[in-house]
Design a protein around this motif. Sequence first.
Motif, PDB file in Angstrom:
ATOM      1  N   ARG A 414       0.825  -1.202   0.000  1.00  0.00           N
ATOM      2  CA  ARG A 414       0.000   0.000   0.000  1.00  0.00           C
ATOM      3  C   ARG A 414       0.866   1.262   0.000  1.00  0.00           C
ATOM      4  N   SER A 415       0.230   2.367  -0.316  1.00  0.00           N
ATOM      5  CA  SER A 415       0.882   3.653  -0.149  1.00  0.00           C
ATOM      6  C   SER A 415       1.175   3.863   1.330  1.00  0.00           C
ATOM      7  N   ALA A 416       2.383   4.277   1.648  1.00  0.00           N
ATOM      8  CA  ALA A 416       2.780   4.435   3.044  1.00  0.00           C
ATOM      9  C   ALA A 416       1.940   5.501   3.734  1.00  0.00           C
ATOM     10  N   PRO A 417       1.440   5.228   4.932  1.00  0.00           N
ATOM     11  CA  PRO A 417       0.730   6.272   5.690  1.00  0.00           C
ATOM     12  C   PRO A 417       1.661   7.462   5.920  1.00  0.00           C
ATOM     13  N   ASP A 418       1.095   8.641   5.956  1.00  0.00           N
ATOM     14  CA  ASP A 418       1.910   9.841   6.137  1.00  0.00           C
ATOM     15  C   ASP A 418       2.129  10.082   7.636  1.00  0.00           C
ATOM     16  N   PHE A 419       2.954   9.224   8.228  1.00  0.00           N
ATOM     17  CA  PHE A 419       3.216   9.309   9.662  1.00  0.00           C
ATOM     18  C   PHE A 419       3.719  10.702  10.042  1.00  0.00           C
ATOM     19  N   GLU A 420       3.139  11.262  11.111  1.00  0.00           N
ATOM     20  CA  GLU A 420       3.626  12.524  11.662  1.00  0.00           C
ATOM     21  C   GLU A 420       4.655  12.203  12.735  1.00  0.00           C
ATOM     22  N   LEU A 421       5.909  12.603  12.499  1.00  0.00           N
ATOM     23  CA  LEU A 421       7.008  12.235  13.383  1.00  0.00           C
ATOM     24  C   LEU A 421       7.122  13.201  14.562  1.00  0.00           C
ATOM     25  N   SER A 422       7.933  12.822  15.521  1.00  0.00           N
ATOM     26  CA  SER A 422       8.053  13.596  16.754  1.00  0.00           C
ATOM     27  C   SER A 422       8.561  15.007  16.525  1.00  0.00           C
ATOM     28  N   ASP A 423       9.360  15.207  15.498  1.00  0.00           N
ATOM     29  CA  ASP A 423       9.899  16.549  15.235  1.00  0.00           C
ATOM     30  C   ASP A 423       8.951  17.404  14.397  1.00  0.00           C
ATOM     31  N   GLY A 424       7.751  16.889  14.117  1.00  0.00           N
ATOM     32  CA  GLY A 424       6.772  17.656  13.361  1.00  0.00           C
ATOM     33  C   GLY A 424       6.811  17.420  11.868  1.00  0.00           C
ATOM     34  N   THR A 425       7.850  16.741  11.375  1.00  0.00           N
ATOM     35  CA  THR A 425       7.906  16.407   9.952  1.00  0.00           C
ATOM     36  C   THR A 425       7.044  15.176   9.679  1.00  0.00           C
ATOM     37  N   ARG A 426       6.848  14.897   8.410  1.00  0.00           N
ATOM     38  CA  ARG A 426       6.026  13.757   8.009  1.00  0.00           C
ATOM     39  C   ARG A 426       6.815  12.836   7.087  1.00  0.00           C
ATOM     40  N   LEU A 427       6.350  11.605   7.005  1.00  0.00           N
ATOM     41  CA  LEU A 427       7.024  10.615   6.164  1.00  0.00           C
ATOM     42  C   LEU A 427       7.132  11.110   4.725  1.00  0.00           C
ATOM     43  N   GLY A 428       6.045  11.682   4.183  1.00  0.00           N
ATOM     44  CA  GLY A 428       6.059  12.121   2.788  1.00  0.00           C
ATOM     45  C   GLY A 428       7.169  13.095   2.478  1.00  0.00           C
ATOM     46  N   GLU A 429       7.485  13.964   3.429  1.00  0.00           N
ATOM     47  CA  GLU A 429       8.546  14.949   3.222  1.00  0.00           C
ATOM     48  C   GLU A 429       9.913  14.292   3.138  1.00  0.00           C
ATOM     49  N   ARG A 430      10.046  13.116   3.741  1.00  0.00           N
ATOM     50  CA  ARG A 430      11.335  12.420   3.769  1.00  0.00           C
ATOM     51  C   ARG A 430      11.624  11.652   2.485  1.00  0.00           C
TER      52      ARG A 430
END
Length: 508
Positions: A414-430
């Motif tokens: 599946r398309s990866a969920p856009d996890f919101e990380l502890s530093d406020g960034t998201r998986l999609g941005e990575r």
Amino acid sequence: MIYDVVIAGGGPVGLFLACELRLAGLSVLVLEQAEDPHSPLKRLPFGMRGLSAPTIEACYRRGLLDDIAMPPSAKDDSRNASGGAHWMQQTRRPGGHFASIQFFLDNIDTSKWPYRLPGPAGTNMAITMEHLETVLAARAEAMGVKIRRGLGVEGIEASDDEVTVRAGDATFRTRWLVGCDGGRGAVRKLVGIAFAGTDPEFTGYSVQVTLADADKLRPGRHYTATGMYTYQPPGIIAMVDFDGGAYHRTQPITLEHVQTVVRRVSGIDVEVTALQLATTWTDRTYQATAYRNGRMLLAGDAAHIHSPLGGQGLNLGLGDAMNLGWKLAATIRGNAPADLLDSYFSERHPVGAQVLDWSRAQVALMRPSPSTRALEAIVRDLIDTGDGATYFAERVWGVGLRYDLGDSHPLVGRSAPDFELSDGTRLGERLRNGKGLLLDFDADARLHALAQRWSERIAYVASDAKDRLGVGAVLVRPDGVVAWAGERAADHERVAQAAARWFGEPAR
């Protein structure tokens, strides 16, 4: 000079693929037959397209989302050009349609999609073809893609090591050639890949006209004894004439012909006094039997064509580009697994076949017959239920897309969920660098060491997330698809196997 990749076709699919390949540092040339990329038919109101969730996610993951979003002024222009979209005048907001039968947002149960997390990438977006192509062309050129307009592919000579492409008076050498030149383009024919499918049942028309008696036509979509038409005042008309596709690209579209078709399909004696814009389309539905022959590949409409009902063709093609780009780049760089490029066909061909059948099913509900109208009434009742609207939204928006990667974990494929990380960034941005990603919520030192073995191809991020969705770590491909997911203590051997399968043997 020999290019790494030559792409035939400078539409959205070819341009998006070019950006993906340049992200990997490859040399890319795009050949586009049209000298001028701007066309009235790509502008409002004819050029409006709906982007599905996978397409929006792809643009988000590459930092394109803000650029492709239509500014409010342009959206206002689209409403004015069409006299106000019919759906905007309704008390309930539709989320899409199937054979012009709308499903509504208030019926959709998003809890049925537990692996989608809220984030910047939504489920649908309206955009014009002209705006999308302009944004992608600007991005491609800024990244160093060479675009040559007024040159269509006319000849191909292939060897085991390269492909020679003839376009006009010019000749280009390339390691790989990708045909993104449409259903009637030259590349598929020159490559010798068969096109199999079903012939058209109708000619579709999209016209902008001036009517002497515009009030005779009621706004909205209407089924008739001879076809279907949609009218947006003061003069935007889309029509479906079940003539077996006889008029599509066979004769000039004249004012007199448009008036004849409007009267026949609507059953109303309206008078057309001026014809500003007109184009035809059909439900011809064909798919390439292979997406590759040696060093030559197909993507977008060159690989599959169908009616524009529901607007899924653009999304299907951009999905091809996102899937193919990183796989072809890894193959060219020499660090891809032996069968990586084969997975392009095995993953995308079934998706294409499903969309083609979706298109055929819509045509079946539009045929001008009493039995079809009876069936349409039943589908209309079903689509207005919670389960019905949710099912159609999942298909139309593309949120249910999942590749069979041979792993039973519900996230894999599946398309990866856009996890919101502890530093406020998201998986999609990575994922903007085009590399894979190993996201480790528990900061497992062994996972970090494993990722270092593929450090040039896989980025490692150790961070907790606002909502883990019950997993401890995920391995994500460059196209945003989950390649592996672990719920508890990581199975390091399985992670290593997944990394080798999708990213090749480790460097160390």
